[in-house]
Scaffold this motif. Sequence first.
Motif, PDB file in Angstrom:
ATOM      1  N   PHE A  95       0.822  -1.218   0.000  1.00 41.84           N
ATOM      2  CA  PHE A  95       0.000   0.000   0.000  1.00 41.84           C
ATOM      3  C   PHE A  95       0.852   1.262   0.000  1.00 41.84           C
ATOM      4  O   PHE A  95       0.414   2.301  -0.461  1.00 41.84           O
ATOM      5  N   LEU A  96       2.089   1.186   0.508  1.00 44.41           N
ATOM      6  CA  LEU A  96       2.933   2.388   0.490  1.00 44.41           C
ATOM      7  C   LEU A  96       3.153   2.868  -0.945  1.00 44.41           C
ATOM      8  O   LEU A  96       3.359   4.056  -1.181  1.00 44.41           O
ATOM      9  N   ASP A  97       3.083   1.916  -1.894  1.00 44.47           N
ATOM     10  CA  ASP A  97       3.314   2.291  -3.291  1.00 44.47           C
ATOM     11  C   ASP A  97       2.154   3.063  -3.912  1.00 44.47           C
ATOM     12  O   ASP A  97       2.316   3.647  -4.967  1.00 44.47           O
ATOM     13  N   PHE A  98       1.003   3.028  -3.306  1.00 45.85           N
ATOM     14  CA  PHE A  98      -0.070   3.794  -3.933  1.00 45.85           C
ATOM     15  C   PHE A  98      -0.465   5.034  -3.146  1.00 45.85           C
ATOM     16  O   PHE A  98      -1.496   5.642  -3.396  1.00 45.85           O
ATOM     17  N   LEU A  99       0.400   5.400  -2.213  1.00 46.28           N
ATOM     18  CA  LEU A  99       0.202   6.670  -1.508  1.00 46.28           C
ATOM     19  C   LEU A  99       1.268   7.663  -1.968  1.00 46.28           C
ATOM     20  O   LEU A  99       2.426   7.299  -2.178  1.00 46.28           O
ATOM     21  N   ASP A 100       0.866   8.896  -2.131  1.00 45.53           N
ATOM     22  CA  ASP A 100       1.807   9.967  -2.435  1.00 45.53           C
ATOM     23  C   ASP A 100       1.840  10.940  -1.266  1.00 45.53           C
ATOM     24  O   ASP A 100       0.847  11.110  -0.564  1.00 45.53           O
TER      25      ASP A 100
ATOM     26  N   LYS B  36      -3.079   7.409  -4.978  1.00 48.02           N
ATOM     27  CA  LYS B  36      -2.928   7.555  -6.430  1.00 48.02           C
ATOM     28  C   LYS B  36      -4.240   7.247  -7.137  1.00 48.02           C
ATOM     29  O   LYS B  36      -4.969   6.324  -6.750  1.00 48.02           O
TER      30      LYS B  36
END
Lengths: 341, 341
Positions: A113-118, A128
Amino acid sequence: MANDESQSTSFSAERYFATQLPPASLEADVAQVREWVQRQQEANRQVVLVTSGGTTVPLELNVVRFLDNFSAGTRGATSAEYFLKAGYAVIFMHRQFSLQPFSRHYSHSTHPFLDFLDVDDVADIQVKAAERPQLIEVLKTYKRVQGAGTLHMLTFVTVNDYLWLLRAISKELYPLGRNAMFYLAAAVSDFFLPRQKMSEHKIQSGKGSLHIEMDQVPKILKPLVTEWTRGGYIVSFKLETEDALLIPKARAALARYGHQVVIGNELHTRKYQVVFVSPATGKPAQTESGGDSDSSKFSESWLRIDLAADPTKEIEEDIVAELVRRHRVWSGSGLSSQPAA
Amino acid sequence: MANDESQSTSFSAERYFATQLPPASLEADVAQVREWVQRQQEANRQVVLVTSGGTTVPLELNVVRFLDNFSAGTRGATSAEYFLKAGYAVIFMHRQFSLQPFSRHYSHSTHPFLDFLDVDDVADIQVKAAERPQLIEVLKTYKRVQGAGTLHMLTFVTVNDYLWLLRAISKELYPLGRNAMFYLAAAVSDFFLPRQKMSEHKIQSGKGSLHIEMDQVPKILKPLVTEWTRGGYIVSFKLETEDALLIPKARAALARYGHQVVIGNELHTRKYQVVFVSPATGKPAQTESGGDSDSSKFSESWLRIDLAADPTKEIEEDIVAELVRRHRVWSGSGLSSQPAA
């Protein structure tokens, strides 16, 4: 490695529970389940116990090494979501750290999930755009289930935890009669090391090869069917790596334990095909002698999905739909009536 | 269960790699590491290989059951973050699905991220206020590391995957000489089942007790120290459940393999105390005969933190700080100079 017939050391369930220790959290876990079951009865809900994930067999009392059964918990976690969708209240009894309903969509390894937060310069966090639609749907369902209180989580690690919990929870579901379903998707070890045979500390290496000799886990389905439940609809699973063994072993289990359905799955095809094996008459196939697998006594129906046509389709959706249908017939067919609220 | 000295079947590393098969992804993994290492050399960074999580020993070729070593991967994942903070480039070679740097703060079991997101009627997603400060910090660090390209992830499952990967990665780090560190925190099985002894399909139960006989995993530190690296700073770990074994076993390992430091930790106290055991002179303690554990040849220093005073303190912060200090001395002390960029 071999199975040695001459040294068979099979524990009866009775002997097992008389000689092995319950997990420390058992009483507290059971008290919570009792309250939760009562609320579901008051709300007149069907209840399913979903077991999920693999069990461990510790080799040492201060455990460093253990035997495990392969299972990420996908079948159980996915099925639990579809049971909730179908209106069931779900006890999700799972291996600690295995996949869970809802959060399974965001495993930290496959879809972190860290990959889809900016995060921007003013320290504002955004999801995102591409991830928003699915996340919103998952979140809304998750919050709705939380609000309704229809999902109860329980964890196990060892096969010993599992056996004690299964027995205790079954007894709590007893009052539900035919309105209870058991969906036993956990990958449970067939073998265990009795406490009395475990080494206290880490087994030291450097002294040659390792020899392990394990006893058989009691066949827990027998007392589950005959003593611990009152007409609960019982679904067990058979995982094999040889197709040819699937149906004979499923039939043998039905003949031996007298429950309602075995779902057979083969390791490499389990994401897109399973087989439902049940007594042909709709009556338990159990025989006096056990182990009878006369084919006329059983019916098989295959369930397959076409992942090429729809890669997002989950076979658990169809498995659960079929079981809900069968359970409706089963629980409407008399014997045990709706329990008093 | 017993170790049987009479049937010792110890594989040399050479025999191991000559008889067991490499994982299918090895070549692709190594090619990626090679490119990545080159970028780190060009940027003049110190590199640490962090291994993390437990290895499995499959009992069947079509694996349903396996032996495992207890490890969530906390030590490795946490340490990797502190190495990154200290300016190191990190290869994080970890057990599939074990904890990872950054995402470890949001394990789906202990701190599930779905619980700190809110969704409102207009389908807007918000992070709950209480969770924002930590999440912003984690996210910013994570994005910075991603941008710098200083974290390279690799996964293993079996002990066989692990051994092949460790050998291959070590060789890729060879050009770094003393600027490479090896932080071997993975919980690696001491035993394995050679491919040649595995049963092809799921071992059938119902025929009595299970007997498993395993061979010893080759002592991989030996070739790592003497052949695969050129002056890399090598940190191994010893996990024991008996305090009394910790220092003798750590000394024996140093005497046998001739590397730089063993970090000893006891299962129940490992979150707040460890012991660094090293050769007293700063020179390798390896002896001709191996196994020499004359206490004058070693120095021990304990590292303890006070979790009561600061419950958020992580012992890995101090472990890494101490190793970075020692590595600076080691890599500045000659023998191998900074590699040409």
